[in-house]
Design a protein around this motif. Structure first.
Motif, PDB file in Angstrom:
ATOM      1  N   GLY A 134      64.636 -41.837   7.367  1.00 31.84           N
ATOM      2  CA  GLY A 134      63.416 -42.497   6.944  1.00 31.84           C
ATOM      3  C   GLY A 134      63.685 -43.449   5.797  1.00 31.84           C
ATOM      4  O   GLY A 134      64.201 -43.043   4.749  1.00 31.84           O
ATOM      5  N   ASP A 169      60.295 -34.747   7.439  1.00 35.15           N
ATOM      6  CA  ASP A 169      61.172 -35.199   6.366  1.00 35.15           C
ATOM      7  C   ASP A 169      61.743 -33.928   5.745  1.00 35.15           C
ATOM      8  O   ASP A 169      61.127 -33.311   4.865  1.00 35.15           O
ATOM      9  N   GLY A 223      67.061 -38.354  12.493  1.00 31.58           N
ATOM     10  CA  GLY A 223      66.545 -39.622  12.024  1.00 31.58           C
ATOM     11  C   GLY A 223      66.728 -39.835  10.542  1.00 31.58           C
ATOM     12  O   GLY A 223      66.995 -38.898   9.773  1.00 31.58           O
ATOM     13  N   THR A 273      58.950 -45.263   6.657  1.00 32.41           N
ATOM     14  CA  THR A 273      58.100 -44.099   6.466  1.00 32.41           C
ATOM     15  C   THR A 273      57.013 -44.228   5.408  1.00 32.41           C
ATOM     16  O   THR A 273      56.028 -43.480   5.449  1.00 32.41           O
ATOM     17  N   TYR A 316      64.458 -35.516   9.855  1.00 30.77           N
ATOM     18  CA  TYR A 316      64.769 -36.750   9.139  1.00 30.77           C
ATOM     19  C   TYR A 316      65.256 -36.476   7.720  1.00 30.77           C
ATOM     20  O   TYR A 316      64.777 -35.565   7.049  1.00 30.77           O
ATOM     21  N   ASN A 363      64.969 -38.606   4.255  1.00 34.84           N
ATOM     22  CA  ASN A 363      64.047 -39.648   3.811  1.00 34.84           C
ATOM     23  C   ASN A 363      64.364 -40.043   2.370  1.00 34.84           C
ATOM     24  O   ASN A 363      64.600 -39.185   1.523  1.00 34.84           O
ATOM     25  N   HIS A 391      57.839 -35.179  13.561  1.00 33.38           N
ATOM     26  CA  HIS A 391      58.962 -35.435  12.652  1.00 33.38           C
ATOM     27  C   HIS A 391      58.786 -34.571  11.414  1.00 33.38           C
ATOM     28  O   HIS A 391      57.663 -34.363  10.954  1.00 33.38           O
TER      29      HIS A 391
END
Length: 465
Positions: A237, A160, A235, A268, A203, A205, A158
């Protein structure tokens, strides 16, 4: 330097298999005891197709007791600081991965997956960023992402990609990227990250987006727009830097609404801070909060994992930022497991000794029943819980529970009751706020103790006032 690409891919594949549950671990979970090692949080999470991880930082990698826990308890690592811009590109066009590589190598050596943190953030930037002309900053950002994400291609599952781009009211944070590039910088960052590493999950975040509100609505609308426009995003976070007793009631609903957009969700940076010093009541509330967060994630299939923002109170960022607060994590300063650890352990499916015995006495119809449950047990200690039930036809106005400790057992702290001990005899009377129990209703008190040798479950006797 990074591990060779072939080895990195093999390690990554093995660790990813653990996350999706293909490793047969934790299926038959033994009760924790000094005779049999309990499964780790990472193993329990993997059995549910998820990960449970910790952030870490370079200075702690020299602490042997710390790394013994870090390398064995978790199946995921987040690089807490040294993948940030100030470390990876301290001078324009000059990249340095020395420190972050050490953490990635540690994770690979322990078959742990790695979350990359973070490519674009308004904080922890080198000073030279602020002097980049507006017309050049987009190219600088793209180049940074291409180099950093490219360096860790195949080693990070992953990224961020963009961190904390919104204010509390849902407006855009006026970072150097927002001011000089404009609203489009977030989309451009995600496109650059996808080009640099097509297989890493990308992601967005942020903090204070755990519950439904103006800020999480803004992130939701961003993700929805990206999905509609074909901007690559995989995604969201939720940092989850929470306060004791304040887990958002809409947490699970919020996770689900993001998942319904077609993206994964990860917790996260979880920690739950309290006013220090700790006491038994605060520990109990913190345990309940950690359990609630874990359950909310487990309830939504696309919530893929949970990461605590380091695992030991001795290495938490909280006291330096929030004076008078701390004790936010699942291990204490001496790497002892706190009640919050055991709450997560049970929520992930770990089993503890739960044998119960009851004795009923009293003068109120059928009297009261005391039911003992061992909530958690570990070498040298345990956590117990007793539920007092009114079996009578009228309300109780007070209750007392007694039991005898086995040799080697002690009660060190207790909440929701008033405790006295006389040798091995323990007496707990109701607190001033929970003495009244309606017919067929219950109250519960809990305690933490130490033990040597066997840790048998006692018979608890309840009497009424």
């Amino acid at each position: 330097m990074s591990a060779p690409a072939g080895r990195a891919r093999r390690v990554l594949a093995a660790a990813t298999a653990a996350v999706v549950g293909t490793l047969a671990v934790g299926m038959a979970v033994a009760a924790p005891s000094s005779a049999a090692a309990e499964p780790t949080l990472g193993q329990l999470a993997a059995a549910k197709g998820r990960y449970f991880g910790s952030a870490t930082d370079n200075p702690t990698l020299t602490n042997a007791p710390y790394t013994a826990v870090l390398g064995s308890e978790f199946n995921q690592i987040t690089v807490g600081n040294t993948q940030k811009w100030m470390y990876t590109e301290p001078s324009r066009g000059q990249f340095d991965y020395t420190q972050a590589d050490r953490i990635v190598a540690f994770a690979q050596a322990h078959d742990q997956i790695v979350r990359g943190h973070t490519l674009v953030w308004h904080n922890q930037l080198p000073d030279w960023i602020n002097s980049v002309p507006a017309g050049e900053l987009l190219g600088v950002m793209r180049n940074h992402i291409a180099n950093v994400a490219g360096h860790y291609k195949g080693e990070v599952v992953h990224w961020d990609v963009v961190n904390e781009a919104f204010e509390e009211d849902g407006t855009r944070r006026q970072s150097v990227f927002q001011q000089k590039i404009g609203d489009g910088y977030i989309a451009e960052a995600f496109k650059a990250a996808r080009a640099a590493d097509p297989n890493a999950k990308l992601y967005y975040n942020d903090y204070n987006i755990e519950g439904i509100g103006a800020k999480s609505d803004a992130v939701y609308n961003l993700v929805k727009s990206f999905k509609q426009r074909g901007i690559p995003i995989d995604g969201v976070g939720l940092q989850a830097h929470l306060i004791l007793g304040q887990v958002p009631g809409s947490l699970q609903q919020n996770i689900k609404r993001f998942a319904d957009l077609g993206v994964d969700v990860a917790i996260t940076e979880l920690d739950i801070r309290m006013r220090t010093p700790r006491d038994a009541a605060k520990d109990a509330q913190q345990a309940a909060d950690y359990r609630a967060v874990t359950n909310a994630c487990l309830a939504v299939t696309r919530c893929v994992g949970i990461t605590v923002w380091d695992f030991s109170d001795g290495y938490s960022w909280i006291p330096s930022v929030f004076p008078g607060e701390g004790a936010a994590l699942i291990y204490d300063e001496n790497f002892a497991k706190k009640p919050s650890y055991w709450a997560v352990y049970e929520a992930l499916g770990g089993t503890t000794t739960t044998t119960t015995t009851t004795t009923t006495t009293g003068n109120n119809g059928s009297g009261c029943t005391a039911t003992y449950r061992a909530v958690g047990q570990w070498p040298g200690g345990y956590q117990g819980e007793i539920t007092v039930r009114n079996n009578g036809t009228t309300a109780l106005s007070g209750w007392t529970v007694k039991w005898t400790l086995a040799q080697g057992q002690t009660v060190s702290s207790l909440w929701n009751g008033v405790v006295t001990t006389n040798g091995q005899e323990v007496t707990v009377r109701n607190a001033n706020y929970n003495g009244t129990i309606a017919p067929n209703s219950t109250v519960t008190f809990g305690f933490v103790g130490s033990s040597t040798g066997a840790n048998p479950t006692p018979t608890a006797a309840c009497t009424t006032a």
